[in-house]
Design a protein around this motif. Structure first.
Motif, PDB file in Angstrom:
ATOM      1  N   ALA A 136       0.555   7.615  -6.903  1.00  0.00           N
ATOM      2  CA  ALA A 136       0.262   6.013  -6.634  1.00  0.00           C
ATOM      3  C   ALA A 136       0.110   4.986  -7.677  1.00  0.00           C
ATOM      4  CB  ALA A 136      -1.238   6.089  -5.853  1.00  0.00           C
ATOM      5  N   GLN A 137      -0.292   5.339  -8.817  1.00  0.00           N
ATOM      6  CA  GLN A 137      -0.335   4.296 -10.085  1.00  0.00           C
ATOM      7  C   GLN A 137       1.276   3.835 -10.098  1.00  0.00           C
ATOM      8  OE1 GLN A 137      -1.417   5.801 -14.094  1.00  0.00           O
ATOM      9  NE2 GLN A 137      -1.663   3.689 -14.777  1.00  0.00           N
ATOM     10  N   ARG A 138       1.974   4.671 -10.245  1.00  0.00           N
ATOM     11  CA  ARG A 138       3.484   4.375 -10.557  1.00  0.00           C
ATOM     12  C   ARG A 138       3.914   3.565  -9.163  1.00  0.00           C
ATOM     13  NH1 ARG A 138       8.035   7.859 -13.374  1.00  0.00           N
ATOM     14  NH2 ARG A 138       6.435   7.649 -14.623  1.00  0.00           N
ATOM     15  N   ALA A 139       3.752   3.766  -7.980  1.00  0.00           N
ATOM     16  CA  ALA A 139       4.193   3.286  -7.013  1.00  0.00           C
ATOM     17  C   ALA A 139       3.804   1.878  -6.794  1.00  0.00           C
ATOM     18  CB  ALA A 139       3.720   3.918  -5.707  1.00  0.00           C
TER      19      ALA A 139
ATOM     20  N   LEU B 262       0.767  -1.204  -0.066  1.00  0.00           N
ATOM     21  CA  LEU B 262       0.150   0.057  -0.053  1.00  0.00           C
ATOM     22  C   LEU B 262       0.928   1.268  -0.055  1.00  0.00           C
ATOM     23  CD1 LEU B 262      -2.506  -1.013   2.635  1.00  0.00           C
ATOM     24  CD2 LEU B 262      -3.231  -0.405   0.193  1.00  0.00           C
ATOM     25  N   PRO B 263       0.619   2.202  -0.748  1.00  0.00           N
ATOM     26  CA  PRO B 263       1.433   3.169  -0.817  1.00  0.00           C
ATOM     27  C   PRO B 263       1.294   4.353   0.102  1.00  0.00           C
ATOM     28  CG  PRO B 263      -0.208   3.495  -2.485  1.00  0.00           C
ATOM     29  CD  PRO B 263      -0.304   2.186  -1.898  1.00  0.00           C
TER      30      PRO B 263
ATOM     31  N   GLY C 277       0.569  -4.355  -7.269  1.00  0.00           N
ATOM     32  CA  GLY C 277      -0.792  -3.970  -7.088  1.00  0.00           C
ATOM     33  C   GLY C 277      -1.850  -5.064  -6.778  1.00  0.00           C
ATOM     34  N   GLY C 278      -1.160  -6.198  -6.438  1.00  0.00           N
ATOM     35  CA  GLY C 278      -1.759  -7.230  -6.184  1.00  0.00           C
ATOM     36  C   GLY C 278      -2.033  -8.442  -7.311  1.00  0.00           C
TER      37      GLY C 278
END
Length: 172
Positions: free
Chosen positions: A135-138, A72-73, A143-144
């Motif tokens: 967040a998308q980049r992180a 999680l970011p 992402g699961g």
């Protein structure tokens, strides 16, 4: 032979509505403020009872999404959780992203629930809206994973036993 480890189910999310539809600039669709639950019924080949992807043929190989809590970011938003990522199961203690192609079992105390770990859950531009810029980049590569439930059962918050039944060994 399978590998067993102790994990914790930190959060469960069951959403009856697809809230991240359309353009991210439009913002999420309305819905309940918190779709997190304490327990959920899993049905083989169908998904989570009550979830938006339950029994939908187009989503049977991706009906349940598992995510590692460590990914999680929270450096972007300390409150980031499943409400923001729209994943279903948040696990502490396993690198779930490394297990694409494996068959796993998660036992929250009422018997194991098996899942085929089919593919990564790639983060989309919505993550920058629901969590924050970056967040998308992180979440790229962490992402699961999208899964198919292979057995019926119940998942619940709290300690659980995690087992890799077939495929990749945990941590590889």
């Amino acid at each position: 032979m399978s590998r067993v480890s102790e994990v914790e189910v930190r959060q469960l999310l069951v959403s009856s509505a697809h809230r991240l539809a359309g353009r991210p600039s439009d913002g999420p669709a309305p819905g309940p403020p918190d779709e997190r639950v304490e327990r959920v019924e899993v049905r083989r080949g169908l998904g989570l009872v009550g979830d938006r992807y339950y029994a939908r043929p187009a989503h049977r190989d991706a009906a349940v999404t598992l995510m590692a809590a460590a990914n999680l970011p929270v450096e972007i938003d300390p409150a980031a959780d499943l409400r923001h990522t729209r994943r279903n199961v948040l696990l502490e203690g396993v690198d779930i992203d490394s297990l694409v192609g494996a068959t796993i079992a998660l036992d929250c105390g009422s018997g194991p629930v098996e899942f085929a770990v089919n593919r990564p859950a790639r983060p989309c531009a919505w993550m920058d809206v629901t969590i924050g810029p970056g967040a998308q980049r992180a979440l790229r590569g962490k992402g699961g994973v999208r899964c198919t439930p292979l057995s019926d059962g119940v998942l619940a918050l709290g300690p659980a036993t995690f087992r890799v039944l077939r495929g990749k060994a945990a941590g590889t």
